[in-house]
Design a protein around this motif. Structure first.
Motif, short mmCIF file in Angstrom:
data_model
loop_
_atom_site.label_atom_id
_atom_site.label_comp_id
_atom_site.label_asym_id
_atom_site.label_seq_id
_atom_site.Cartn_x
_atom_site.Cartn_y
_atom_site.Cartn_z
N HIS A 113 5.15 3.47 -11.48
CA HIS A 113 5.62 3.76 -12.84
C HIS A 113 5.19 5.14 -13.35
N GLY A 114 4.67 5.99 -12.46
CA GLY A 114 4.27 7.33 -12.85
C GLY A 114 5.40 8.35 -12.74
N ALA A 115 5.03 9.62 -12.86
CA ALA A 115 6.01 10.70 -12.99
C ALA A 115 6.95 10.84 -11.80
N THR A 116 6.51 10.50 -10.60
CA THR A 116 7.37 10.73 -9.43
C THR A 116 7.79 9.43 -8.76
N ILE A 117 7.60 8.32 -9.41
CA ILE A 117 7.99 6.97 -9.03
C ILE A 117 7.54 6.51 -7.63
N ALA A 118 6.36 6.99 -7.20
CA ALA A 118 5.74 6.43 -6.00
C ALA A 118 4.25 6.24 -6.28
N PHE A 119 3.58 5.44 -5.44
CA PHE A 119 2.20 5.07 -5.77
C PHE A 119 1.25 6.26 -5.71
N LYS A 120 1.68 7.36 -5.10
CA LYS A 120 0.82 8.55 -5.04
C LYS A 120 0.45 9.03 -6.46
N ASP A 121 1.30 8.73 -7.43
CA ASP A 121 1.00 9.12 -8.81
C ASP A 121 -0.28 8.47 -9.33
N MET A 122 -0.61 7.31 -8.80
CA MET A 122 -1.78 6.60 -9.30
C MET A 122 -3.03 7.47 -9.13
N ALA A 123 -3.09 8.21 -8.03
CA ALA A 123 -4.25 9.08 -7.81
C ALA A 123 -3.96 10.54 -8.16
N TYR A 140 15.52 -9.40 -7.60
CA TYR A 140 14.51 -8.33 -7.62
C TYR A 140 14.76 -7.40 -6.43
N VAL A 141 14.82 -6.09 -6.72
CA VAL A 141 15.08 -5.13 -5.65
C VAL A 141 13.81 -4.33 -5.35
N ILE A 142 13.41 -4.34 -4.07
CA ILE A 142 12.22 -3.58 -3.66
C ILE A 142 12.63 -2.43 -2.75
N ASP A 143 11.77 -1.45 -2.62
CA ASP A 143 12.08 -0.30 -1.77
C ASP A 143 11.74 -0.63 -0.31
N THR A 144 12.07 0.28 0.59
CA THR A 144 11.90 0.03 2.02
C THR A 144 10.43 -0.13 2.44
N HIS A 145 9.53 0.63 1.82
CA HIS A 145 8.11 0.54 2.18
C HIS A 145 7.54 -0.81 1.78
N THR A 146 7.84 -1.20 0.56
CA THR A 146 7.39 -2.49 0.06
C THR A 146 7.98 -3.61 0.91
N ALA A 147 9.21 -3.41 1.37
CA ALA A 147 9.87 -4.43 2.18
C ALA A 147 9.15 -4.62 3.52
N VAL A 148 8.60 -3.55 4.05
CA VAL A 148 7.80 -3.67 5.28
C VAL A 148 6.61 -4.61 5.00
N THR A 161 -1.23 -14.10 -3.10
CA THR A 161 -1.15 -12.79 -2.45
C THR A 161 -0.57 -11.71 -3.36
N VAL A 162 -1.23 -10.56 -3.32
CA VAL A 162 -0.72 -9.37 -4.02
C VAL A 162 -0.13 -8.43 -2.98
N ILE A 163 1.11 -8.03 -3.21
CA ILE A 163 1.75 -7.05 -2.33
C ILE A 163 1.80 -5.71 -3.06
N ALA A 164 1.23 -4.68 -2.45
CA ALA A 164 1.27 -3.35 -3.07
C ALA A 164 2.70 -2.82 -2.97
N SER A 165 3.33 -2.65 -4.13
CA SER A 165 4.71 -2.15 -4.16
C SER A 165 4.62 -0.64 -4.39
N THR A 166 4.87 0.13 -3.33
CA THR A 166 4.44 1.53 -3.35
C THR A 166 5.50 2.53 -3.81
N ALA A 167 6.74 2.12 -3.90
CA ALA A 167 7.73 3.08 -4.40
C ALA A 167 8.83 2.36 -5.15
N SER A 168 9.44 3.07 -6.07
CA SER A 168 10.60 2.54 -6.76
C SER A 168 11.78 2.54 -5.79
N PRO A 169 12.62 1.49 -5.84
CA PRO A 169 13.79 1.49 -4.95
C PRO A 169 14.70 2.70 -5.20
#
Ligand SMILES: *Cc1c(COP(=O)(O)O)cnc(C)c1O
Length: 496
Positions: free
Chosen positions: A105-115, A393-401, A419-427
């Motif tokens: 949910h950050g500026a570039t819609i991938a989990f890298k924004d978290m850090a 619910y639509v997930i991206d390819t990384h999250t789908a892995v 279980t918590v699945i880390a959803s790492t990118a917006s679809p």
């Protein structure tokens, strides 16, 4: 007393947290690791009531002990603000029997924004603290998402420049467009004629190039890294595991101290290492499930104890995980080798020279909390389609892995731990692959931006601002280079 960080390859190289953040990589090519892993010192009932920012402070203060409370809170509050499109920062979505922790949910819609939304603040604070006079040059290799998130974080930050190398043919069209349209006078983006591992190796080489360092210093520059080898990336990633657990507890989804499993779609092993550190903080995590795509080096490693990168590099629909050298695994290897820098350095030498190493049985026994598996391209697409058809619910390819591997894990073990699945990118970042997975025939002829609108319709989610921004943005970066010319390119940008 301050927590001290040591290089994984040289026990004499020590640093405080702020020094380790400034350096990025240790002088000998090793990674900085904390000498001991701290424990959470607030109870779950208190954490359950905390905001993301408050949780971040409780976790990060344990690792970044030479930052004052005021400094750290300033960094946290500047990073986790309205750049994120939800106040929760990292919301949980319950779908088909698992909890998706949405880290996009950050500026570039991938989990890298978290850090990467906090790293520039940590870095400039660290520079001030250590009386650094030089301008800091962030040198980054990216498999697609780090690059954009780092560019967005460092753009126009005074006292810094940023240079990003990405594999010219190894990122999604939207990832590339996001990077080459980046504004900011201090930003540089280069497409290399090679893959991510070559970009990463090239960057690591420049970090340990003493001649280059001297040249830089004379001109008033010094390198640092925004890659997940920087502990300033790793520490903010521990936060969301603690936060997710606390929210599940607050919502009554789990009982007090109930253990959960965590599934992480893995590339450079940074995100899952953060989960491992969270577990060591005392968070009740049972299994750490490491999900790979067809570049399944880590699956093979967990099943055999041999890490072997001698294999074909596969370009997949989850490009941010197309990695054969998972840099952060070194931190785990060092730890299970008994925090023995010499032993670890030996493994890493073998990895460089022979492309592989084999750990001892004693070391393997310490990996019992990890489970590794992978999904094929076909399975990944099937997961996206099935989940969409079942739940909308639509997930991206990384999250789908990750979801695919989670299903394999449950089938294999019968373990029904929550279980918590880390959803790492917006679809929306991987629209083409996602829509192809849902209905290739129907969507094949549409353009990327037509697909964006279609995805918005079928998923009932508004198009993220990050995508709107690049629809009509001008391409500002056109540099390309061969792998061996990376240092030359850097020198040209810096006029040295
Ligand atoms: C970077 C990235 C990953 C891999 O994370 P690591 O920390 O490198 O293991 C997975 N998914 C996405 C979308 C990413 O951007």
């Amino acid at each position: 007393m301050d927590l001290i960080y040591t290089s994984t390859r040289n026990s004499d190289e020590k640093a405080t947290a702020s020094q380790a953040i400034l350096k990025g990589l240790a002088g000998d090519g090793g990674l900085f690791v904390p000498d001991s892993l701290p424990k959470l010192d607030v109870d779950m009932d208190t954490l359950a009531k905390m905001s993301y920012q408050e949780t971040a402070y409780e976790v990060m203060k344990l690792f970044l002990t030479d930052f004052t409370e005021e400094e750290l809170k300033h960094c946290i509050n500047s990073a986790y603000d309205s750049k994120f499109d939800t106040e929760e920062i990292a919301p949980l979505v319950d779908a088909d029997g698992a909890y998706y922790l949405e880290l996009f949910h950050g500026a570039t819609i991938a989990f890298k924004d978290m850090a990467l939304s906090i790293l520039p603040y940590l870095m400039t604070t660290a520079a001030k603290k250590n009386h650094v006079k030089n301008e800091i040059v962030i040198l980054t290799a990216t498999s697609g998402d780090t690059g954009k998130a780092a560019l967005a974080g460092f753009a126009d930050v005074p006292g810094t420049k940023i240079i990003v190398f990405y594999p010219k043919n190894g990122v999604s069209p939207i990832q590339e467009k996001q990077m080459v349209t980046q504004k900011g006078a201090n930003t540089h983006v280069v497409g290399i004629h090679g893959n991510f591992d070559q970009a990463q190796t090239g960057v690591k080489k420049m970090f340990s190039d003493k001649e280059l360092a001297e040249l830089m210093d004379k001109a008033g520059y010094q390198f640092s890294s925004a890659n997940s080898i920087n502990i300033g990336r790793l520490v903010p990633q521990i936060v969301y595991y603690v936060y997710a657990y606390a929210k599940l507890y607050e919502n009554g989804a789990i009982a007090k101290d109930e253990k959960i499993n965590v599934v992480v779609p893995t590339g450079n092993f940074g995100n899952i290492l953060a989960a491992f550190y969270a577990k060591n903080l005392g968070l009740p995590i049972a299994k750490l499930i490491c999900a790979s795509n067809e570049n399944k080096v880590l699956f093979d490693f967990f099943s055999t104890g041999t890490y072997d990168r001698n294999r074909e590099f596969v370009l997949t629909s989850s490009p941010s995980m197309d990695i054969l050298i998972s840099s952060n695994l070194e931190r785990l290897i060092y730890r299970i080798a008994g925090n023995d820098a010499e032993k670890n350095a030996e493994f890493m030498r073998a990895l460089t020279e022979e492309g592989k190493y084999m750990i001892t049985d004693e070391m393997r026994a310490q990996l019992a909390d990890f489970y590794g598996n992978y999904t094929t391209e076909e399975e990944t697409a099937e997961v996206i389609r099935d989940l969409y058809e079942k739940t909308g619910y639509v997930i991206d390819t990384h999250t789908a892995v990750a979801t695919g591997v989670y299903h394999k894990y449950v089938k294999e073990t019968g373990d029904n731990t929550k279980t918590v699945i880390a959803s790492t990118a917006s679809p929306f970042k991987f629209t083409r692959s996602v829509m192809d997975a849902i209905d290739k025939e129907k969507y094949d002829s549409m353009t990327d931006f037509e697909l964006v609108d279609e995805l918005s319709k079928i998923a009932n989610v508004t198009v993220p601002q990050a995508i709107e921004d690049i629809r009509s943005a001008e391409v500002l970066h056109k540099t390309e280079c061969d792998v061996e010319d990376m240092p030359k390119t850097v020198k040209a940008f810096l006029n040295i």
